[in-house]
Design a protein around this motif. Sequence first.
Motif, short mmCIF file in Angstrom:
data_model
loop_
_atom_site.label_atom_id
_atom_site.label_comp_id
_atom_site.label_asym_id
_atom_site.label_seq_id
_atom_site.Cartn_x
_atom_site.Cartn_y
_atom_site.Cartn_z
N UNK A 141 87.74 45.09 140.88
CA UNK A 141 86.71 45.46 139.91
C UNK A 141 87.02 44.88 138.53
N UNK A 142 88.30 44.85 138.17
CA UNK A 142 88.68 44.31 136.87
C UNK A 142 88.46 42.80 136.79
N UNK A 143 88.36 42.16 137.93
CA UNK A 143 88.05 40.73 137.94
C UNK A 143 86.57 40.44 137.69
N UNK A 144 85.75 41.48 137.75
CA UNK A 144 84.31 41.33 137.54
C UNK A 144 83.94 41.61 136.09
N UNK A 145 82.85 41.04 135.63
CA UNK A 145 82.33 41.28 134.28
C UNK A 145 81.04 42.09 134.41
N UNK A 146 81.09 43.40 134.14
CA UNK A 146 79.88 44.22 134.31
C UNK A 146 78.71 43.73 133.47
N UNK A 147 78.99 43.24 132.25
CA UNK A 147 77.91 42.74 131.41
C UNK A 147 77.20 41.56 132.03
N UNK A 148 77.97 40.62 132.57
CA UNK A 148 77.36 39.45 133.22
C UNK A 148 76.63 39.85 134.49
N UNK A 149 77.21 40.76 135.26
CA UNK A 149 76.57 41.21 136.50
C UNK A 149 75.24 41.90 136.23
N UNK A 150 75.15 42.61 135.10
CA UNK A 150 73.96 43.40 134.83
C UNK A 150 72.72 42.54 134.55
N UNK A 151 72.91 41.24 134.36
CA UNK A 151 71.75 40.35 134.19
C UNK A 151 71.05 40.09 135.52
N UNK A 152 71.78 40.32 136.63
CA UNK A 152 71.21 40.09 137.96
C UNK A 152 71.11 41.37 138.79
N UNK A 153 72.08 42.27 138.62
CA UNK A 153 72.16 43.46 139.45
C UNK A 153 72.10 44.72 138.59
#
Length: 215
Positions: A141-153
Amino acid sequence: MCAVSYLNTSPLVWGLLHSPLGDSIRLEFALPSLCADHVRDGIAAVGIVPVIEIARQNLEWLPGTGIACRGPVRSILLVSKVPFENIRTLAADIGSRTSVMLSRIILAHRYGSTPSIQPMRADLDSMLAAADAALIIGDPALHLDPGALSTTYAVLDLGEEWVRYTGLPMVFALWAGRPERLRPGLADLFAASCRYGVEHLDEVLAAECPPRNIP
């Protein structure tokens, strides 16, 4: 003793690994679900055990230290291709047990969704190819960027969502074991190890983040 292998455990065990506090301790590392299994099977006398497994196994927990949050935790993410109320299938990180139950509670009580759970390895693309949503915990999860993901998901930080829902902190895991295997002084030992880790936090981060590829 068994400790969770993720980055957020490092401060808890730093004193056991890098000071005389650990001279009488043999420490191994595993996923949260495996820590619970090792305590259940008697492989480890004590472990950092998901709280849902503490209840299931009727373990005794040691006060003072654990993995908890009072707001966003960043390492427990639910990522969905569909609105949360429409989730019917949830691919869940095989390392997780407490977070699976937490996601069930949040989705049911906040969004009216009761998805079926599909245990999978923590790979977001594969998980979302197989299910409506993915639950990813720890270092993945720490390898993911929630801000970037939130543009698609649609993205939920489940620590933050729990605090919004209840007004209370969320406790994910605690040192625990069967009562007959807990020796006196362990709670104080683990608290001292945690204090040592917090006092040496820059050292912890410098040593642990680069090999995990975590900023």
